[in-house]
Structures are given as C-alpha cells and as structure tokens.
Design an enzyme around this catalytic site. Structure first.
Site, short mmCIF file in Angstrom:
data_model
loop_
_atom_site.label_atom_id
_atom_site.label_comp_id
_atom_site.label_asym_id
_atom_site.label_seq_id
_atom_site.Cartn_x
_atom_site.Cartn_y
_atom_site.Cartn_z
N ARG A 2 -30.70 -66.90 -1.18
CA ARG A 2 -31.53 -66.60 -2.33
C ARG A 2 -30.78 -66.54 -3.65
O ARG A 2 -31.16 -67.16 -4.64
CB ARG A 2 -32.22 -65.22 -2.17
CG ARG A 2 -33.49 -65.25 -1.41
CD ARG A 2 -33.62 -63.96 -0.63
NE ARG A 2 -32.52 -63.92 0.32
CZ ARG A 2 -32.58 -64.52 1.51
NH1 ARG A 2 -33.65 -65.13 1.87
NH2 ARG A 2 -31.54 -64.50 2.33
N THR A 3 -29.73 -65.73 -3.69
CA THR A 3 -29.16 -65.36 -4.99
C THR A 3 -28.62 -66.58 -5.73
O THR A 3 -28.87 -66.77 -6.92
CB THR A 3 -28.06 -64.30 -4.79
OG1 THR A 3 -28.60 -63.26 -3.98
CG2 THR A 3 -27.61 -63.74 -6.11
N ARG B 209 -20.22 -64.32 -6.55
CA ARG B 209 -20.32 -63.40 -5.40
C ARG B 209 -19.00 -63.40 -4.65
O ARG B 209 -18.36 -64.45 -4.49
CB ARG B 209 -21.45 -63.84 -4.46
CG ARG B 209 -21.46 -63.06 -3.16
CD ARG B 209 -22.67 -63.35 -2.32
NE ARG B 209 -23.86 -62.74 -2.89
CZ ARG B 209 -25.06 -62.72 -2.28
NH1 ARG B 209 -25.20 -63.31 -1.10
NH2 ARG B 209 -26.08 -62.14 -2.84
N LYS C 104 -5.37 -72.63 -2.22
CA LYS C 104 -3.98 -72.86 -2.65
C LYS C 104 -3.44 -71.65 -3.41
O LYS C 104 -2.55 -71.78 -4.24
CB LYS C 104 -3.94 -74.12 -3.54
CG LYS C 104 -4.32 -75.38 -2.79
CD LYS C 104 -4.37 -76.60 -3.71
CE LYS C 104 -5.78 -77.04 -3.99
NZ LYS C 104 -5.88 -78.11 -4.99
N HIS D 26 -25.06 -55.04 -6.67
CA HIS D 26 -25.79 -56.32 -6.75
C HIS D 26 -26.82 -56.12 -7.85
O HIS D 26 -28.02 -55.97 -7.60
CB HIS D 26 -26.45 -56.60 -5.39
CG HIS D 26 -26.95 -57.99 -5.19
ND1 HIS D 26 -27.06 -58.92 -6.20
CD2 HIS D 26 -27.39 -58.62 -4.05
CE1 HIS D 26 -27.54 -60.06 -5.70
NE2 HIS D 26 -27.74 -59.90 -4.40
N1 CP Z 1 -30.96 -60.96 -1.39
C1 CP Z 1 -29.80 -61.64 -1.27
O1 CP Z 1 -28.79 -61.27 -1.86
O2 CP Z 1 -29.87 -62.73 -0.46
P1 CP Z 1 -28.72 -63.81 -0.24
O3 CP Z 1 -27.59 -63.11 0.46
O4 CP Z 1 -29.33 -64.89 0.59
O5 CP Z 1 -28.29 -64.29 -1.59
#
Ligand code: CP
Length: 310
Positions: A61-62, A112, A91, A140
């Site tokens: 999703r994110t 991320r 590397k 998050h």
């Molecule tokens: N909600 C969420 O963070 O989903 P993903 O890990 O798929 O990005």
C-alpha cells in the site's frame, strides 16, 4: 504545524489545530482525485515535481499510495522498492550518501526502513524533504494521518469517541502513530492485547487515560472505532515466538454481532486471521476506504510540502 519545505518524520510534528486544518485540505484532494478518476481530468498541482521512493522493507500500500498521489497530481516518480538488495546499500553506501545523492535528483523522498530512526538519519543529509513511510516499530506518520482522517470523515467527529486498539500494540508503528495523533482529541482509549504485547509505557504516558483488557469480547459493545492490526511477525526474535500470539484476537462476524451498529472497523492491512474476509461486506468495515483516503492524505501532504494552494 507547518509542512512547507519540511521533513515529515514523526507524528510528534503534528498538533490538534494543524491536523483539523490539514483534514480540510485532504477533503479537497478527494475532489481532485474524483476529477482524475471519474472525469479523466489530470491535475497539474505538482507538475514538474519528482518523488523518489526508497523502500528498504516490503510494502504493497504505502509505496503505491505515495506514487499514485504524486502521479495524480501531475508529478513523476523514481522508485527502488528493494533498496537492501538492489541499491548501492549492497556496496555499503551510507544513508548519508544515499540521502545526499537522491536529493540531487528528486524534489521529495518517501522512505521505509526496518530500523527505528533510520529515515531521520537519511533526512539529516537530504537537501529535499523526506517523508517517513515507516521506520521499524517506530513511527508511520502518514498511516496515522490516514487512519485518523478516516475516523474523522466517517464519524464526523473525534472528541468523545471510544477507540479500541487491538492486536500487537508493542510492535505496531501504526498503533504508535494512531495513539500519538488521537491523544489530541478527547477519545476513550481501550487497549486490547495479550499482556506481552501491550502498548509501550512511553505511549501510555502520552495518551494518559486508558483501559487495558485482553479479551475483545468483553469490550466490543463499547467501541465506536475497532482498530485492528496483525501480529508484527517481522519484529519478533523468531516466527515461533510470534505464533504464540496468533488467533488471540479475531474481529469475526460473530463478535461483530455484539458491536455497535455504527461502529467502524479500521485496519492498515496486510491482514491475517485477525480480520477474516467474512466481514469485508459488513458496512462497518472501512479498511478499503482507508486506502483511497491514504492517497488523498499523501496528495494533500505533497501540496503542503511544496506550498501549493488548492
Ligand atoms: N499499511 C501499510 O503500511 O501497508 P504496506 O506495508 O503494504 O505498505
């Protein structure tokens, strides 16, 4: 709460009035998205801008949500979804160099990483705004924003709601972000988890008043918001350790019979057994609406970061 030219690293950057003002911008983005999806009208609000997505940890999703948001606003995207394997991290390139280098090419970075604090580390060396798309069990912030926006939109208020937070409260960065945002509103927190997975003390201090229980069925009829997340297997020492907690809380159709008629069910997804598909058709299930809201939240964030008035 100012976003223009700023990194978005933590929910600690948010405040009550700023959040409510931001939600009004998100609402406008729903119209921009509808114009694009239904009427084929391409927005140019971020024309010429480039988003880089640097993902050192898996995502469905994110990453797609950030990228969709930029594309819907007329910007473009450069992406690496497997930084640990296919970038120069292999590397031994440092976060310093990665941040400095990518920021010479992109106007904004969404990142991320499995380690708490690593997104902030890269941001220190970036010449463009960096958005935390999840750092380990830390934060998050954009997920927290879209979750609380969904509550605000569905319930038309935040104050006075009873919010049940269900699952792995120890490791879930989503829950940590939700708590950090909901603390600004007068919500009644009900924390539902096995004792070993309870909310860390630092977040309990932030939210102040709360009720803690282990059994969802004891409190389900009190909840206006049923916020559930999976066991965060990747944060445990071993999969076997995580398995001990599997199946301890399930938002099943039988338990939903006892829930309020106007309760809403949220989940950041992905899901496992805690959210069976049998309730997908329950009108109280809002986790797919959350996905669309997430795109609008990220569109609003880009506009705010670039100082674009809608
Ligand atoms: N909600 C969420 O963070 O989903 P993903 O890990 O798929 O990005």
């Amino acid at each position: 709460m100012k976003f223009k030219g700023q990194h978005i690293l933590s929910t600690k950057q948010f405040d009550k009035n700023g959040l409510l003002a931001f939600f009004e911008v998100v609402k406008k983005m729903e119209k921009v998205l509808e114009d694009a999806v239904i009427h084929g009208k391409q927005s140019k609000l971020c024309e010429g801008k480039i988003l880089a997505t640097l993902f050192y940890e898996p995502s469905t999703r994110t990453r797609f949500s950030f990228e969709t948001a930029m594309l819907r606003l007329g910007g473009r995207v450069i992406s690496n979804f497997d930084m640990l394997k296919t970038s120069s991290a292999v590397k031994m390139e440092t976060l310093f160099d990665t941040g400095k280098v990518v920021s010479q090419m992109a106007d904004v970075i969404a990142m991320r990483h499995p380690e708490v604090g690593s997104v902030a580390e890269l941001a220190r060396f970036s010449d463009v705004p960096v958005i935390n798309a999840g750092d380990g069990s830390g934060d998050h912030p954009t997920q927290g924003l879209l979750d609380v926006y969904t509550i605000w939109k569905e319930k038309r208020k935040l104050n006075g709601l009873t919010v049940g937070i269900i699952g792995d409260l120890k490791h879930s960065r989503v829950f940590h972000s939700q708590c950090e945002i909901l603390k600004f509103f007068n919500v009644n927190f009900v924390l539902i988890s096995p004792k070993a997975l309870s909310l860390p003390d630092k977040f309990k201090k932030e939210i102040g008043k709360f009720v803690e229980v282990e059994d969802l069925s004891k409190v389900i009829d009190d909840l206006d918001v049923i916020s559930v997340n999976r066991i965060q297997t990747e944060r445990f020492q071993s999969e076997k350790e995580a398995e001990k907690f599997r199946g301890k809380f399930v938002v099943s159709s039988s338990i939903m019979k006892k829930a309020k008629k106007d309760a809403i069910i949220l989940c950041p997804l992905p899901r496992r057994e805690e959210l069976p598909m049998e309730i997908d058709n329950d009108p109280r299930a809002k986790y797919f609406e959350q996905i669309k809201n997430g795109v609008c939240v990220r569109m609003a964030l880009f506009c705010e970061i670039f100082g674009v008035t809608v």
